[in-house]
Enzyme design. Structure first.
Site, mmCIF file in Angstrom:
data_model
loop_
_atom_site.group_PDB
_atom_site.id
_atom_site.type_symbol
_atom_site.label_atom_id
_atom_site.label_comp_id
_atom_site.label_asym_id
_atom_site.label_seq_id
_atom_site.Cartn_x
_atom_site.Cartn_y
_atom_site.Cartn_z
ATOM 1 N N HIS A 44 -0.896 4.269 6.782
ATOM 2 C CA HIS A 44 -0.225 5.000 5.806
ATOM 3 C C HIS A 44 0.308 6.384 6.189
ATOM 4 O O HIS A 44 -0.430 7.140 6.991
ATOM 5 C CB HIS A 44 -1.064 4.950 4.613
ATOM 6 C CG HIS A 44 -1.576 3.574 4.450
ATOM 7 N ND1 HIS A 44 -2.707 3.235 4.702
ATOM 8 C CD2 HIS A 44 -1.103 2.306 3.705
ATOM 9 C CE1 HIS A 44 -3.187 1.909 4.152
ATOM 10 N NE2 HIS A 44 -2.003 1.575 3.524
ATOM 11 N N ASP A 46 -3.930 7.313 8.139
ATOM 12 C CA ASP A 46 -5.078 6.372 8.587
ATOM 13 C C ASP A 46 -4.867 5.308 9.502
ATOM 14 O O ASP A 46 -5.464 4.567 9.635
ATOM 15 C CB ASP A 46 -5.688 6.085 7.400
ATOM 16 C CG ASP A 46 -4.807 4.842 6.666
ATOM 17 O OD1 ASP A 46 -3.589 4.932 6.868
ATOM 18 O OD2 ASP A 46 -5.126 4.444 5.470
ATOM 19 N N SER A 88 0.950 -1.383 -0.024
ATOM 20 C CA SER A 88 -0.078 0.019 -0.123
ATOM 21 C C SER A 88 0.989 1.350 -0.094
ATOM 22 O O SER A 88 0.438 2.590 -0.273
ATOM 23 C CB SER A 88 -1.008 -0.070 1.103
ATOM 24 O OG SER A 88 -0.178 -0.103 2.452
#
Length: 374
Positions: A354, A351, A42
């Protein structure tokens, strides 16, 4: 990249956190890469997981794209800034067929990906993506073969797909490994148990680099893993005794594992340079840069190093059941509870997992302040 340059002189080891660089190429030398092929999780996913399992909804993307853009971030990622630095458009995700242009490369990264395949699903707490690094490379191999078949047909294919020679001149970027470490903790392993499987993880990583080399790849950009012990979701889900938390508020055992992984990865890069004689392999010490930001946020213009900008409740503004953008029903009415902070530009974490666009940009700037890549 000048064609007459001896590639063995291009080996680069980058130690950003130490402020030094070992580079046998003169600083005035400039490299040109017509394409970038990215592999990762991610931290560099520009839409892969969203294309496969549903879009990462608002408020993701709000600070730059002003709408969800497949990234688990309020804006751009480090890989976006790399593409911009190279004068290339942002990379389209391989899995995203809508509106994609692959003439300048492709992104095979997906959120939740690991180097070593995991026996979990995304729907589990601590579940990971089915698109592990071996799958990503299989996708790349198929992409390389099929794009040339269709490009030779001409027409629109010629403008949307890379040239055959681009695969040997492209930059191959890797930002993966964080989830391999986290997966052990989600299975309630001890730090020693996690360390024990790191050699196997890196053996699989080495195989992928060699496969990419065998497919014509020559220029590799390898990020080490960041300080996982500073991530809100790790600190919230796996709390530690105060004696095991450092002055920055990060989990010492988790960061020790990350540093162990990075030492082994660095040694692996050294081995690969000896084995792949035509390869230029750059090792990027992202850990040191990120830890510097988190441990001295005010010095770098940030205010919040460990709490999530977009989340809900708790010490770290993180709740595994109520994530960024989550809504709950109260008296039949939907209420947004996973709200973003007012000013993400002064928060390090977006969040709970990240980094914010501002933090990504800061990390990128530290890297390229020491190393000119054009």
């Amino acid at each position: 990249m000048p064609q007459n340059m001896n590639l063995n002189t291009l080996w680069v080891v980058l130690y950003v956190g130490l402020g030094s660089i070992t580079n046998s190429v003169a600083g005035s030398r400039q490299c040109h890469f017509p394409a970038v092929f990215n592999f990762g999780d991610s931290n560099s996913d520009t839409g892969g997981l969203s294309a496969a399992f549903g879009q990462a909804g608002p408020p993701h993307g709000e600070s730059y794209f002003h709408h969800p853009a497949g990234r688990y971030c309020d804006g751009r990622l480090i890989v976006d800034f790399i593409a911009k630095k190279l004068g290339l458009p942002y990379l389209s995700a391989y899995l995203d067929s809508v509106g994609s242009n692959y003439s300048h490369g492709a992104n095979f990264a997906t959120a939740g990906s690991t180097i070593r395949p995991q026996n979990t699903t995304l729907h589990q707490i601590g579940g990971f993506s089915p698109f592990s690094l071996d799958v990503q490379f299989n996708q790349y191999s198929d992409f390389q073969r099929r794009t040339q078949f269709f490009r030779n047909k001409g027409g629109v294919y010629k403008t949307l797909l890379p040239k055959a020679e681009d695969f040997s001149q492209a930059l191959y970027t890797f930002d993966i490994g964080q989830n391999d470490l986290a997966s052990g903790y989600f299975r309630n392993m001890s730090t020693d148990q996690v360390k024990a499987y790191v050699p196997d993880v890196l053996a699989q990583f080495k195989n992928t680099i060699k496969y990419a080399y065998d497919h014509g790849g020559r220029y590799f950009w390898v990020h080490n893993t960041g300080p996982v012990g500073c991530l809100p979701y790790i600190l919230d889900l796996h709390p530690l005794k105060p004696s095991l938390v450092d002055k920055a508020g990060c989990g010492i055992p988790y960061n020790e594992v990350a540093k162990f992984f990075n030492r082994e990865l660095k040694e692996l890069v050294v081995q690969l340079r000896k084995e792949l004689h035509l390869a230029a392999i750059t090792y990027v010490d992202v850990y040191s840069v990120k830890y510097s930001l988190i441990s001295h946020p005010k010095k770098h213009g940030f205010k919040e190093p460990l709490r999530a900008c977009c989340g809900h409740g708790g010490k770290y503004n993180y709740n595994v059941h109520i994530g960024c953008g989550a809504k709950i029903k109260i008296n039949g009415k939907e209420i947004l509870v996973g709200k973003p902070c007012k000013d993400p530009s002064v928060w390090v974490n977006w969040d709970g997992v990240h980094y914010t666009q501002a933090a990504n940009k800061w990390v990128f700037d530290q890297i390229f302040e020491h190393f000119e890549l054009e």
